[in-house]
Design an enzyme around this catalytic site. Structure first.
Site, PDB file in Angstrom:
ATOM      1  N   GLU A 250      18.001  45.149   8.769  1.00 21.09           N
ATOM      2  CA  GLU A 250      18.662  44.615   7.562  1.00 21.09           C
ATOM      3  C   GLU A 250      20.152  44.933   7.524  1.00 21.09           C
ATOM      4  OE1 GLU A 250      16.863  47.316   7.726  1.00 21.09           O
ATOM      5  OE2 GLU A 250      17.413  48.804   6.225  1.00 21.09           O
TER       6      GLU A 250
ATOM      7  N   CYS B 156      12.865  52.419  10.184  1.00 20.03           N
ATOM      8  CA  CYS B 156      13.477  53.752  10.175  1.00 20.03           C
ATOM      9  C   CYS B 156      12.445  54.829   9.845  1.00 20.03           C
ATOM     10  CB  CYS B 156      14.672  53.775   9.221  1.00 20.03           C
ATOM     11  SG  CYS B 156      15.717  55.236   9.444  1.00 20.03           S
TER      12      CYS B 156
ATOM     13  N   HIS C  92      17.906  49.706  11.763  1.00 18.03           N
ATOM     14  CA  HIS C  92      17.846  48.952  10.504  1.00 18.03           C
ATOM     15  C   HIS C  92      18.191  47.483  10.769  1.00 18.03           C
ATOM     16  CE1 HIS C  92      17.417  52.312   7.653  1.00 18.03           C
ATOM     17  NE2 HIS C  92      18.046  53.007   8.583  1.00 18.03           N
TER      18      HIS C  92
END
Lengths: 198, 251
Positions: A182, A77, A180
């Site tokens: 994650e 990001c 992202h």
């Protein structure tokens, strides 16, 4: 395997740590230059604002450190944006790993219903490098951003939002995703796993 | 294309999920982390955890719960309820929360939006607005819909945006828990007047209601609780139906 997550004044670094834990990998969140340099893999996450974050990185000499790293590095990001040459956000000179320019989405809501930030799940395509294995066929991943990197020679994935932009970049040992991983469910977990296995 | 989002909302009281009908008569429906993980697996695009009693009882949102959620769930989640100070927001962010939903505190102190946006970024700040339509006017309520304010929905949403909110979560109190559809007209007006995403909440009772809120309502995301908790609509079925209707869905 030694995974370092660079600790700095950015938000939600723990999400990356937790995502790696779900893969059975224990990472270390650290700002210690020696720990970062000696890690097998380095993750440079980030949620925040470009100008102040770059200022922080310079003050803590993390800018030189990141650029000098030789092992695989993954920017996420804001991490991706800061690895570019320059960002329109605060007219910020960034790390210059990638030549691509970071620009703000121009709000063209009235014609097309686009909103800024782009917030939510969008597809990535034109996937290159080992970060994206063959099982990933134009998958949806999670984005939250108002600025994007233009498309250039280092682009390894693109996404369409108001126009095409770089969803991921790669140069030598440096990788970066605008989305992202994650937070991108099983697809994101796979991408993180691919990075760890590089 | 950016997909429209389906967001199950888990209202939490004493560590358990609950769903109120018109904000009252609270019923218990399960463990929030387990339920959240299940929804994520089924294809929920995001999750919202609201500590519905927090603001009334002045209780801090449970940082421990947030950390447990962050450890187990691999999609973005928002936490709200009773957050009134920057220090609370900081603690929740540190615990792994992606977004913070703020409601009563920012109606009382709008500058808190600026402070949170400056401190943590707009993407972290979801301004939740509970409003009720009465005599043609949408009045904003606080404290879980208990107290009316002098604010009007559209002007307040616009102010929240200009102060740095990253998203608006609008709940129509007239529609909440009634399952007769979302307040599409008001949602469309909100969505058109704002340049940030709008999450529509209140009124989901059928798959068609979601279609309506994404088409007529121009919502960026649709939020619901009881229809998911009570298994009236399964998320995979809902997303397939909406995709078949030509709405962009992550499937």
């Amino acid at each position: 395997m030694n995974i370092a997550i660079i600790k700095y004044n950015a938000g939600n670094i723990r999400s990356v740590e937790f995502a790696l834990q779900r893969l059975g990998i224990q990472a270390e969140i650290t700002a210690d230059p020696e720990r970062i340099k000696s890690a097998d893999k380095v993750i440079f996450p980030g949620v925040g604002e470009a100008f102040n974050t770059m200022k922080y990185l310079r003050e803590h000499k993390l800018d030189e450190l990141i650029v000098s790293l030789k092992q695989p590095v993954l920017g996420i990001c804001l991490g991706l944006q800061l690895m570019c040459r320059h960002s329109e956000e605060g007219d910020t000179e960034c790390l210059g790993i990638f030549d691509e320019e970071v620009k703000r989405f121009i709000n063209v809501r009235e014609e097309n219903g686009y909103k800024v930030p782009q917030m939510g799940w969008n597809t990535i395509s034109g996937l290159q490098t080992m970060l994206f294995d063959a099982s990933l066929d134009n998958p949806y991943v999670y984005f939250v951003h108002s600025y994007y990197a233009t498309i250039g020679s280092h682009t390894i994935a693109t996404t369409q939002y108001t126009q095409s932009f770089s969803a991921a970049l790669h140069k030598n040992n440096f990788y970066a995703t605008q989305f992202h991983p994650e937070k991108s469910g099983p697809v994101g977990a796979q991408i993180l796993k691919n990075f760890i296995e590089l | 294309m950016l997909a429209k989002r389906i967001i199950p909302c888990l209202d939490i009281k004493d560590g358990q999920t609950v769903k109120g009908v018109n904000f009252l008569d609270i019923k218990n429906v399960g463990d929030p982390v387990e339920l959240g993980a299940l929804y994520a697996q089924q294809g929920a695009d995001e999750l919202v955890f609201l500590d519905i009693t927090a603001s009334h009882e002045k209780r801090k949102t449970l940082v421990e719960l947030v950390q447990r959620i962050a450890r187990h769930i691999n999609i973005p989640f928002t936490v709200g309820g009773g957050v009134s100070e920057l220090a609370d927001a900081d603690a929740l962010l540190a615990a792994g929360c992606d977004k913070l939903s703020i409601n009563s505190a920012v109606v009382r102190n709008p500058k808190l939006i600026d402070q949170m946006a400056n401190g943590f970024g707009s993407q972290f700040v979801v301004v939740a607005i509970d409003a009720k339509l009465d005599c043609g006017k949408w009045t904003v309520f606080v404290n879980g819909g208990r107290i009316a304010t002098d604010k009007e929905l559209f002007t307040w949403a616009k102010e929240a945006e200009s102060r740095g909110a990253g998203e608006i979560l609008f709940t129509s109190m007239n529609h909440d828990g009634v399952k007769t559809g979302f307040a599409c007209e008001a949602i469309a007006q909100l969505s058109e007047s704002l340049s940030i995403p709008v999450i529509a909440s209140g009124g989901a009772g059928s798959m068609e209601h979601f279609k309506d809120v994404f088409t007529y309502g121009k919502a960026d995301a649709g939020l619901a609780a009881s229809i998911f908790h009570f298994k009236e609509i399964a998320i995979p079925d809902l997303k397939k139906y909406l995709a078949d209707q030509g709405i962009t869905m992550r499937i």
